[in-house]
Design a protein around this motif. Structure first.
Motif, PDB file in Angstrom:
ATOM      1  N   SER A  64       0.831  -1.208   0.000  1.00 12.11           N
ATOM      2  CA  SER A  64       0.000   0.000   0.000  1.00 12.11           C
ATOM      3  C   SER A  64       0.858   1.248   0.000  1.00 12.11           C
ATOM      4  CB  SER A  64      -0.936  -0.010   1.218  1.00 12.11           C
ATOM      5  OG  SER A  64      -1.659   1.190   1.292  1.00 12.11           O
ATOM      6  N   THR A  65       1.940   1.228   0.821  1.00 17.68           N
ATOM      7  CA  THR A  65       2.843   2.381   0.882  1.00 17.68           C
ATOM      8  C   THR A  65       3.546   2.595  -0.440  1.00 17.68           C
ATOM      9  OG1 THR A  65       3.204   2.014   3.235  1.00 17.68           O
ATOM     10  CG2 THR A  65       4.840   3.375   2.079  1.00 17.68           C
ATOM     11  N   ALA A  66       4.007   1.493  -1.051  1.00 20.06           N
ATOM     12  CA  ALA A  66       4.706   1.597  -2.326  1.00 20.06           C
ATOM     13  C   ALA A  66       3.808   2.162  -3.405  1.00 20.06           C
ATOM     14  CB  ALA A  66       5.223   0.211  -2.746  1.00 20.06           C
ATOM     15  N   CYS A  67       2.558   1.706  -3.465  1.00 16.52           N
ATOM     16  CA  CYS A  67       1.619   2.213  -4.464  1.00 16.52           C
ATOM     17  C   CYS A  67       1.354   3.685  -4.261  1.00 16.52           C
ATOM     18  CB  CYS A  67       0.303   1.431  -4.405  1.00 16.52           C
ATOM     19  SG  CYS A  67       0.476  -0.277  -4.988  1.00 16.52           S
ATOM     20  N   GLY A  68       1.274   4.106  -2.987  1.00 18.65           N
ATOM     21  CA  GLY A  68       1.040   5.520  -2.703  1.00 18.65           C
ATOM     22  C   GLY A  68       2.190   6.381  -3.173  1.00 18.65           C
ATOM     23  N   SER A  69       3.439   5.869  -3.069  1.00 20.84           N
ATOM     24  CA  SER A  69       4.585   6.677  -3.474  1.00 20.84           C
ATOM     25  C   SER A  69       4.623   6.901  -4.967  1.00 20.84           C
ATOM     26  CB  SER A  69       5.887   5.997  -3.009  1.00 20.84           C
ATOM     27  OG  SER A  69       6.064   4.774  -3.701  1.00 20.84           O
ATOM     28  N   ASP A  70       4.012   6.017  -5.757  1.00 22.97           N
ATOM     29  CA  ASP A  70       3.985   6.190  -7.210  1.00 22.97           C
ATOM     30  C   ASP A  70       3.235   7.447  -7.607  1.00 22.97           C
ATOM     31  OD1 ASP A  70       3.692   2.649  -8.039  1.00 22.97           O
ATOM     32  OD2 ASP A  70       5.424   3.912  -7.552  1.00 22.97           O
ATOM     33  N   ASP A  71       2.300   7.906  -6.788  1.00 23.77           N
ATOM     34  CA  ASP A  71       1.474   9.072  -7.123  1.00 23.77           C
ATOM     35  C   ASP A  71       2.056  10.368  -6.592  1.00 23.77           C
ATOM     36  OD1 ASP A  71      -0.388   7.507  -8.406  1.00 23.77           O
ATOM     37  OD2 ASP A  71      -1.527   7.110  -6.568  1.00 23.77           O
ATOM     38  N   ASP A  72       3.227  10.306  -5.961  1.00 29.41           N
ATOM     39  CA  ASP A  72       3.804  11.489  -5.331  1.00 29.41           C
ATOM     40  C   ASP A  72       4.496  12.357  -6.368  1.00 29.41           C
ATOM     41  OD1 ASP A  72       4.563  13.244  -3.389  1.00 29.41           O
ATOM     42  OD2 ASP A  72       6.275  12.036  -2.693  1.00 29.41           O
ATOM     43  N   SER A  73       3.710  12.876  -7.271  1.00 31.18           N
ATOM     44  CA  SER A  73       4.269  13.641  -8.398  1.00 31.18           C
ATOM     45  C   SER A  73       4.024  15.126  -8.280  1.00 31.18           C
ATOM     46  CB  SER A  73       3.657  13.136  -9.709  1.00 31.18           C
ATOM     47  OG  SER A  73       2.257  13.336  -9.693  1.00 31.18           O
ATOM     48  N   GLY A  74       3.378  15.587  -7.234  1.00 29.57           N
ATOM     49  CA  GLY A  74       3.097  17.008  -7.068  1.00 29.57           C
ATOM     50  C   GLY A  74       1.926  17.489  -7.888  1.00 29.57           C
ATOM     51  N   ASP A 110      -4.627  24.618  -7.005  1.00 28.11           N
ATOM     52  CA  ASP A 110      -5.458  23.604  -7.657  1.00 28.11           C
ATOM     53  C   ASP A 110      -4.637  22.773  -8.644  1.00 28.11           C
ATOM     54  OD1 ASP A 110      -7.649  24.487  -6.260  1.00 28.11           O
ATOM     55  OD2 ASP A 110      -8.530  25.607  -7.937  1.00 28.11           O
ATOM     56  N   ALA A 111      -3.593  23.398  -9.207  1.00 29.88           N
ATOM     57  CA  ALA A 111      -2.735  22.709 -10.174  1.00 29.88           C
ATOM     58  C   ALA A 111      -1.575  21.983  -9.507  1.00 29.88           C
ATOM     59  CB  ALA A 111      -2.199  23.707 -11.200  1.00 29.88           C
ATOM     60  N   GLY A 112      -1.560  21.990  -8.178  1.00 30.36           N
ATOM     61  CA  GLY A 112      -0.497  21.293  -7.461  1.00 30.36           C
ATOM     62  C   GLY A 112       0.825  22.029  -7.456  1.00 30.36           C
ATOM     63  N   VAL A 113       0.768  23.372  -7.475  1.00 29.75           N
ATOM     64  CA  VAL A 113       1.987  24.175  -7.510  1.00 29.75           C
ATOM     65  C   VAL A 113       1.916  25.261  -6.440  1.00 29.75           C
ATOM     66  CG1 VAL A 113       3.570  25.497  -8.959  1.00 29.75           C
ATOM     67  CG2 VAL A 113       2.034  23.841 -10.016  1.00 29.75           C
ATOM     68  N   THR A 114       2.960  25.364  -5.629  1.00 31.90           N
ATOM     69  CA  THR A 114       3.102  26.467  -4.685  1.00 31.90           C
ATOM     70  C   THR A 114       4.052  27.484  -5.299  1.00 31.90           C
ATOM     71  OG1 THR A 114       2.745  25.067  -2.740  1.00 31.90           O
ATOM     72  CG2 THR A 114       3.885  27.153  -2.391  1.00 31.90           C
ATOM     73  N   VAL A 115       3.566  28.722  -5.484  1.00 30.42           N
ATOM     74  CA  VAL A 115       4.327  29.730  -6.231  1.00 30.42           C
ATOM     75  C   VAL A 115       4.719  30.897  -5.333  1.00 30.42           C
ATOM     76  CG1 VAL A 115       4.317  31.294  -8.217  1.00 30.42           C
ATOM     77  CG2 VAL A 115       3.108  29.093  -8.351  1.00 30.42           C
ATOM     78  N   THR A 116       5.991  31.219  -5.340  1.00 31.25           N
ATOM     79  CA  THR A 116       6.489  32.447  -4.725  1.00 31.25           C
ATOM     80  C   THR A 116       6.671  33.467  -5.833  1.00 31.25           C
ATOM     81  OG1 THR A 116       7.665  31.248  -2.975  1.00 31.25           O
ATOM     82  CG2 THR A 116       8.367  33.512  -3.420  1.00 31.25           C
ATOM     83  N   ILE A 117       5.977  34.610  -5.742  1.00 35.23           N
ATOM     84  CA  ILE A 117       6.047  35.646  -6.769  1.00 35.23           C
ATOM     85  C   ILE A 117       7.010  36.741  -6.315  1.00 35.23           C
ATOM     86  CG2 ILE A 117       4.756  37.306  -8.143  1.00 35.23           C
ATOM     87  CD1 ILE A 117       2.243  35.671  -7.626  1.00 35.23           C
ATOM     88  N   GLN A 118       7.965  37.058  -7.173  1.00 38.74           N
ATOM     89  CA  GLN A 118       8.928  38.113  -6.875  1.00 38.74           C
ATOM     90  C   GLN A 118       8.867  39.186  -7.962  1.00 38.74           C
ATOM     91  OE1 GLN A 118      12.765  36.225  -6.530  1.00 38.74           O
ATOM     92  NE2 GLN A 118      12.295  35.315  -4.549  1.00 38.74           N
ATOM     93  N   PRO A 119       8.902  40.478  -7.594  1.00 34.32           N
ATOM     94  CA  PRO A 119       8.904  41.542  -8.609  1.00 34.32           C
ATOM     95  C   PRO A 119      10.155  41.468  -9.468  1.00 34.32           C
ATOM     96  CG  PRO A 119       8.340  42.408  -6.435  1.00 34.32           C
ATOM     97  CD  PRO A 119       8.842  41.016  -6.229  1.00 34.32           C
ATOM     98  N   GLY A 120       9.982  41.550 -10.794  1.00 34.44           N
ATOM     99  CA  GLY A 120      11.104  41.475 -11.710  1.00 34.44           C
ATOM    100  C   GLY A 120      11.745  42.823 -11.962  1.00 34.44           C
ATOM    101  N   GLN A 121      12.925  42.777 -12.565  1.00 37.00           N
ATOM    102  CA  GLN A 121      13.665  43.992 -12.896  1.00 37.00           C
ATOM    103  C   GLN A 121      14.062  44.009 -14.370  1.00 37.00           C
ATOM    104  OE1 GLN A 121      14.266  46.673 -10.930  1.00 37.00           O
ATOM    105  NE2 GLN A 121      12.977  45.689  -9.383  1.00 37.00           N
ATOM    106  N   GLY A 122      13.244  43.401 -15.214  1.00 37.45           N
ATOM    107  CA  GLY A 122      13.527  43.412 -16.641  1.00 37.45           C
ATOM    108  C   GLY A 122      14.032  42.079 -17.156  1.00 37.45           C
TER     109      GLY A 122
END
Length: 346
Positions: free
Chosen positions: A26-36, A72-84
């Protein structure tokens, strides 16, 4: 000494072994889905750099974050102001960021001249180059030829300054007769209003900020796209390693980002209010006007094409235009610039 095990004990041991094997499977099968990508697994963590600062034109990324589209898309985003574009490309190549909207012409020039490597565009933000020069209507500047002998303010390292020689050549003017002075983005409008400079480099979607700074005076816009007709504007850019190793992450990220784009375009006042809440010095009316201009800049020319689409032939044309203008060395191919298999499709 012999070891004797009763039948009852054997049965108990067999049952215990079966339980342990079931748990392990069960643990092994669960690790297969750990794709983010959802299903309770840990989200992917990325850093996104805005095109430039925290102006209204950058609202779509903050909307995607605030509305939960990234999560919702499985992504944690840190937004930083750009400089060009130059700084963003360096951050991507150096690994301190994973995604950024970078002016495609800037990427062409830096890749073509070997100044940066290991980056690739995966989706267009603006369907035409957004670079422009802006001046006051009473300055006497109304066409490219009027720029000769004039002083243009532009942030140091800006793609507009880098593109200007190619624009000037195609427009039939002498770039050497135009003086560029370096100013911070926030100082452009003020210096234009006071007459300290004759014109400023600015993205077309930034026009409301310039108009706000000059307090109602009429602004003339000279868009580079009139001559660099094949060029795209900003394009979502990542590293070639991410594009090759984790294309699913790229698609999930850009899908969520453009969902934020569509929401911001449909609700400019709400998106502007969100930005003003995060950045209190922002003018909500100016921000909303910028978002509306973004809405026109991102729409593909082809009927039914999604936001973000890119055409190989157009990319080839953009490269050739810069080669012909002497802005980049020959040899760069569209495939070295864009990961076309990751570009949004209908």
């Amino acid at each position: 000494m012999s070891l004797c095990i009763s039948k009852r004990t054997s049965r108990l041991l067999a049952a215990l072994l079966a339980v342990l094997m079931t748990a392990a499977l069960s643990t092994a099968c669960g690790s297969d889905d750990d794709s983010g990508s959802g299903g309770g697994s840990a989200p992917d963590k990325v850093t996104y750099i805005t095109g430039f600062g925290t102006f209204g034109r950058e609202a779509y990324a903050y909307v995607a974050q605030d509305k939960g589209y990234f999560s919702d898309a499985g992504v944690t985003v840190t937004i930083q102001p750009g400089q060009g574009s130059g700084n963003s490309l360096a951050a991507l190549a150096g690994g301190s960021a994973q995604f950024a909207p970078v002016d495609l012409s800037s990427t062409i020039m830096q890749l073509g001249d070997g100044k940066v490597s290991g980056v690739t565009a995966v989706a267009a933000v603006h369907q035409t180059t957004d670079a422009a020069v802006m001046a006051l209507a009473d300055s006497g500047i109304s066409k490219p030829a009027d720029l000769e002998g004039k002083k243009i303010a532009d942030p140091a390292g800006s793609v507009i300054g880098a593109l200007f020689p190619a624009y000037a050549k195609l427009a039939g003017i002498d770039a050497k007769k135009v003086e560029f002075v370096a100013l911070e983005a926030q100082q452009l409008g003020v210096n234009l209003a006071t007459g300290s400079v004759d014109a400023v480099g600015q993205y077309r979607v930034g026009r409301p900020n310039i108009e706000n700074a000059v307090k109602g005076k009429e602004v003339v816009v000279l868009p580079f796209g009139e001559y660099l007709t094949e060029s795209y504007g900003a394009a979502i850019t990542t590293t070639t390693k991410i594009a090759e190793d984790d294309p699913d992450l790229v698609k999930r990220f850009t899908g969520a980002l453009f969902k934020g784009m569509r929401y911001a375009i449909d609700h400019p006042d709400e998106a502007a209010a969100l930005m003003a809440e995060k950045f209190p010095t922002l003018n909500k009316e100016t921000a909303a006007a910028e978002i509306e201009l973004v809405g026109t800049a991102v729409q593909p020319k082809e009927d039914g094409a999604p936001i973000g689409t890119m055409d190989r032939e157009r990319v080839a044309g953009a490269i050739k235009a810069l080669e012909d203008a002497g802005a980049v060395q020959p040899g760069l191919t569209p495939e070295e610039l864009v990961s076309f298999d990751l570009v949004p499709k209908s």
